[in-house]
Design a protein around this motif. Structure first.
Motif, PDB file in Angstrom:
ATOM      1  N   ASP A  51       0.912  -1.064  -0.096  1.00  6.71           N
ATOM      2  CA  ASP A  51       0.030  -0.116  -0.027  1.00  6.71           C
ATOM      3  C   ASP A  51       1.067   1.117  -0.022  1.00  6.71           C
ATOM      4  O   ASP A  51       2.228   1.292   0.321  1.00  6.71           O
ATOM      5  CB  ASP A  51      -0.953  -0.045   1.224  1.00  6.71           C
ATOM      6  N   TYR A 270     -18.429   1.448   0.152  1.00  7.41           N
ATOM      7  CA  TYR A 270     -17.743   2.504  -0.611  1.00  7.41           C
ATOM      8  C   TYR A 270     -16.330   2.489  -0.123  1.00  7.41           C
ATOM      9  O   TYR A 270     -15.389   3.394  -0.296  1.00  7.41           O
ATOM     10  CB  TYR A 270     -18.158   3.918  -0.392  1.00  7.41           C
ATOM     11  N   HIS A 271     -15.533   1.579   0.817  1.00  7.19           N
ATOM     12  CA  HIS A 271     -14.426   1.530   1.288  1.00  7.19           C
ATOM     13  C   HIS A 271     -13.765   2.948   2.130  1.00  7.19           C
ATOM     14  O   HIS A 271     -12.777   3.230   1.939  1.00  7.19           O
ATOM     15  CB  HIS A 271     -13.383   1.372   0.167  1.00  7.19           C
ATOM     16  N   SER A 272     -14.855   3.513   2.597  1.00  2.00           N
ATOM     17  CA  SER A 272     -14.728   4.643   3.435  1.00  2.00           C
ATOM     18  C   SER A 272     -14.035   4.485   4.683  1.00  2.00           C
ATOM     19  O   SER A 272     -14.049   3.376   5.387  1.00  2.00           O
ATOM     20  CB  SER A 272     -15.911   5.543   3.636  1.00  2.00           C
ATOM     21  N   LYS A 273     -13.455   5.545   5.073  1.00  2.11           N
ATOM     22  CA  LYS A 273     -12.449   5.470   6.304  1.00  2.11           C
ATOM     23  C   LYS A 273     -12.944   6.589   7.090  1.00  2.11           C
ATOM     24  O   LYS A 273     -12.659   7.664   7.011  1.00  2.11           O
ATOM     25  CB  LYS A 273     -10.928   5.696   6.213  1.00  2.11           C
ATOM     26  N   GLU A 289     -12.420   1.404   6.204  1.00  5.98           N
ATOM     27  CA  GLU A 289     -11.646   1.288   4.845  1.00  5.98           C
ATOM     28  C   GLU A 289     -11.714  -0.204   4.518  1.00  5.98           C
ATOM     29  O   GLU A 289     -12.299  -1.051   4.776  1.00  5.98           O
ATOM     30  CB  GLU A 289     -10.173   1.860   5.164  1.00  5.98           C
ATOM     31  N   ASP A 290     -10.764  -0.506   3.511  1.00  2.00           N
ATOM     32  CA  ASP A 290     -10.936  -1.713   2.655  1.00  2.00           C
ATOM     33  C   ASP A 290      -9.782  -2.439   3.031  1.00  2.00           C
ATOM     34  O   ASP A 290      -8.538  -2.099   3.359  1.00  2.00           O
ATOM     35  CB  ASP A 290     -11.249  -1.513   1.389  1.00  2.00           C
ATOM     36  N   ASN A 363      -2.157   5.292  -5.755  1.00  2.00           N
ATOM     37  CA  ASN A 363      -2.884   4.411  -4.881  1.00  2.00           C
ATOM     38  C   ASN A 363      -4.365   4.271  -5.629  1.00  2.00           C
ATOM     39  O   ASN A 363      -4.789   5.305  -6.329  1.00  2.00           O
ATOM     40  CB  ASN A 363      -3.123   4.813  -3.566  1.00  2.00           C
ATOM     41  N   ASN A 365      -7.444   4.047  -4.538  1.00  2.00           N
ATOM     42  CA  ASN A 365      -8.323   5.113  -3.833  1.00  2.00           C
ATOM     43  C   ASN A 365      -8.316   6.454  -4.538  1.00  2.00           C
ATOM     44  O   ASN A 365      -9.110   7.252  -4.396  1.00  2.00           O
ATOM     45  CB  ASN A 365      -8.424   4.823  -2.434  1.00  2.00           C
ATOM     46  N   ASP A 366      -6.808   6.928  -4.758  1.00  2.00           N
ATOM     47  CA  ASP A 366      -6.591   8.234  -5.288  1.00  2.00           C
ATOM     48  C   ASP A 366      -7.055   8.386  -6.706  1.00  2.00           C
ATOM     49  O   ASP A 366      -7.667   9.586  -7.056  1.00  2.00           O
ATOM     50  CB  ASP A 366      -5.241   8.464  -5.021  1.00  2.00           C
ATOM     51  N   LYS A 369     -10.767   8.960  -6.799  1.00  5.61           N
ATOM     52  CA  LYS A 369     -11.291  10.088  -6.318  1.00  5.61           C
ATOM     53  C   LYS A 369     -11.026  11.440  -7.203  1.00  5.61           C
ATOM     54  O   LYS A 369     -11.764  12.458  -7.034  1.00  5.61           O
ATOM     55  CB  LYS A 369     -10.666  10.474  -4.857  1.00  5.61           C
TER      56      LYS A 369
END
Length: 654
Positions: A51, A270-273, A289-290, A363, A365-366, A369
């Motif tokens: 990661d 949504y893999h939110s943190k 998160e995921d 990443n 997730n980036d 977004k």
């Protein structure tokens, strides 16, 4: 005597208030407390994976480390509840034995998970694959978490019958005891827990064969049962609805507002943190998160008729935690199983180095977004073109464009070695018509006008649906986000393999390589655009395709399907050798104007070159303005006549 009793009462109260952490409201709830440990969207990350944190590759996740974190919490909080919010499968090579071995549920049971729910990705192998996984898990005799899901619907035909695959899934539900809700007793408390599939999650399971009823209505129904009939002390929803980190896609926030009585929502999908939980009315929403990166911890204390938050933490699952030996052994055994049953047939080893990366990609997730061109998206789309040419050999018909939605990219590559497992993880979704895990590539034909519409999907739909962001090989386009929706694209051209630029002919058919799942999701794009953006995939003769599976790309050598992840692996191995290993070229360390964002806000740039949708809208606006002018003119005329009748002359001053 009465005064003595009063004095004793006040002395006891003063003593309680002196206890560190004591809250007066706890007296009404008898000081009852509960700790909830939670995960969601673990996506088969049984082993640690790379990661990117602060630009540095680090290892995170892994079930053996997660077990150590769980054990530590249980020592501090005896009787803690351990739950999961769904999508525990699909995301690494371990998913290849989902149907045959059910490693996820069996390890989760051994780890002591009390309850979990099904996410949309548990349906990736369709009804038959999930039925097999559930049946195998139960037959293993291993302890399993209780499964709950309240809004699954098994549709029947006009005769009231289920298809064979749906009948098998319904039977598997019964074998595993999957129900709307369950009641778990911890620390003398009765805790009602139910599962829920959200609207967006349901839309992303197009081949599940089941349907999912309205989540809000089902939540109301189950909460009423738990509260009025079961008389539970606490209600928890394992929600695969989701809530974005900044209030976007707020299905779980809506759930909390519209369904009072839910004490805690574990927000998956949504893999939110959430470093701090959302609290809406009296409902606490947590998200961790995921990919098994964190273990969520919610501490609650009872206050009168509700539960109050007394603590919240996300425990990092990293190399600072020891690996639990028992879980590590189970994972190792399943890894060997993956090698024998899956990678062997592709002639690859799980940890085989395919290429070296001299730099980090973004990443994932980036990537989701930020709406822009991305080097990893370029690499994957280029890999599709390479793989089709390699598979078809002498009969290769040039691919004009390859399309990759960001939602199908599930992992990234970081500085260092890239293995076969990494390539699989980067594009790990689904299963093909051959019943072998991994979505295959398919070949379709689109008109030039539809290719431009694909660009418009990226420009206009992505802000509403992050997963719809597209990366393309063979097409360069420019758009302005300030223009009218569905008319944001300024221009698009073909970018040929020899680096020449060619104008797109609206009427001509162009060959396009795309993943099977992406083609199946075209209906969602139509819904999001209110039917205004039309893309109809066709065969070489221009006939609309009704069976996407018949368009699968196959290798000339052995007739096997060309999988998305396999295309990436093959492309990696084709790179120039550096120090004995193929090395990813520096070309992929930056962008190349495949997607240009024009931020101009000038009138000319915002309204020039309108497409048919814009012209139609402008025509409607003009008609409305003209109609308004006519109405105003008639009102003025009517008032003139009225005043003239009063004064006997035309009131010019009016």
């Amino acid at each position: 005597m009465k005064n003595l009793r009063t004095l004793i009462f006040f002395l006891i109260l003063i003593g309680l208030l002196a206890i560190p952490g004591y809250q007066p409201g706890a007296l009404a709830g008898h000081g009852e407390t509960m700790t909830i440990l939670f995960t969601h969207d673990m996506h088969d990350h049984l082993l640690p994976v790379k990661d990117l944190q602060d630009g540095i590759p680090v290892e995170s996740g892994g079930f053996a480390r997660l077990q150590s974190a769980v054990n530590a919490q249980r020592q501090d909080h005896p009787g803690a509840l351990l739950v999961d919010g769904g999508d525990f499968s699909m995301g690494t090579p371990f998913q290849t034995i989902f149907s045959s071995d059910a490693p996820e549920l069996r390890i989760m049971g051994r780890m002591g998970y009390d309850v979990t729910t099904l996410g949309n990705h548990e349906f990736d192998y369709r009804a038959a694959g999930l039925a097999e996984s559930l049946t195998i898990a139960k037959a293993s005799g291993d302890p399993l978490p209780q499964l709950v899901q309240s809004n699954t619907v098994f549709p029947t035909d006009k005769n009231g019958s289920l298809t064979p695959t749906l009948a098998a899934l319904q039977q598997a539900y019964q074998i595993c005891g999957i129900k709307d809700y369950t009641i778990v007793e911890k620390n003398g408390l009765r805790i009602g827990i139910f599962g829920l599939m959200g609207r967006d999650a349901a839309a992303k399971a197009p081949m599940s064969e089941v349907r999912f009823a309205d989540p809000i209505e089902n939540a109301r129904r189950v909460v009423n049962i738990l509260d009025q009939q079961e008389k539970v002390d606490m209600i928890i929803c394992l929600s695969h609805c989701g809530t974005g980190e900044e209030g976007s896609d707020p299905e779980d926030e809506t759930l909390a507002r519209e369904v009072p009585g839910i004490d805690v929502i574990i927000s998956g999908h949504y893999h939110s943190k959430f470093t701090q939980p959302l609290v809406i009315n009296n409902t606490i929403i947590g998200a961790s998160e995921d990919s098994c990166k964190y273990l969520g911890v919610i501490d609650l204390v009872r206050q009168e008729n509700s539960w109050a938050l007394s603590g919240y933490e996300l425990v990092p699952i990293n190399d600072q935690l020891p690996a639990d030996a028992g879980i590590a052994a189970m994972v190792s055994a399943y890894k060997e199983r993956v090698q024998k049953t899956y990678f062997d047939q592709f002639g690859l080893q799980y940890d085989q180095v395919l290429a070296a990366a001299p730099f980090n990609f973004h990443n994932i997730n980036d990537m989701i977004k930020v709406h822009q061109e991305d080097p990893l998206g370029n690499l994957v789309s280029d890999a599709y073109v390479y793989a089709v040419q390699k598979a078809e050999g002498r009969r290769y018909v040039p691919v004009d464009a390859a399309i990759v939605p960001v939602g199908t990219i599930r992992g990234s590559f970081y500085q260092g070695n890239v293995t076969a497992a990494d390539a699989f993880t980067a594009s790990s979704l689904g299963i093909g018509p051959d019943n072998i895990p991994g979505y295959p590539l398919i070949s379709v034909y689109l008109t030039g006008a539809e290719l431009k519409t694909v660009c418009e999907v990226d420009a206009s739909i992505s802000p509403m649906m992050e997963d719809a962001q597209l990366f393309m090989s063979g097409v360069d386009f420019e758009f302005n986000p300030h223009r009218l929706i569905f008319n944001k694209v300024i221009g698009a051209d073909l970018h040929k393999p020899d680096n020449t630029i060619q104008e797109i002919d609206d009427a001509r058919l162009y060959r396009v390589a795309v993943g099977l799942y992406s083609a199946q999701m075209l209906s969602v794009v139509g819904d999001k655009s209110f039917g205004l953006l039309s893309i109809v995939p066709k065969n070489r003769e221009g006939t609309p395709i009704s069976d996407f599976e018949a368009q699968v790309i196959k290798d000339d050598a052995d007739g096997s399907e060309v999988k998305e992840w396999e295309a990436i692996a093959a492309y990696m191995q084709s790179f120039p050798i550096v120090n004995g290993v193929p090395e990813i070229p520096s070309y992929y360390s930056q962008t190349h104007n495949r997607k240009v964002i024009n931020q101009s806000t000038s009138i000319a740039d915002r309204f020039s070159h309108p497409n048919k949708i814009a012209l139609a809208l402008y025509a409607v606006v003009i008609v409305l303005v003209l109609l308004l002018i006519v109405i105003i003119a008639r009102i003025i005329s009517h008032r003139r006549r009225k005043l003239q009748s009063w004064y006997g002359r035309d009131p010019k001053w009016f």
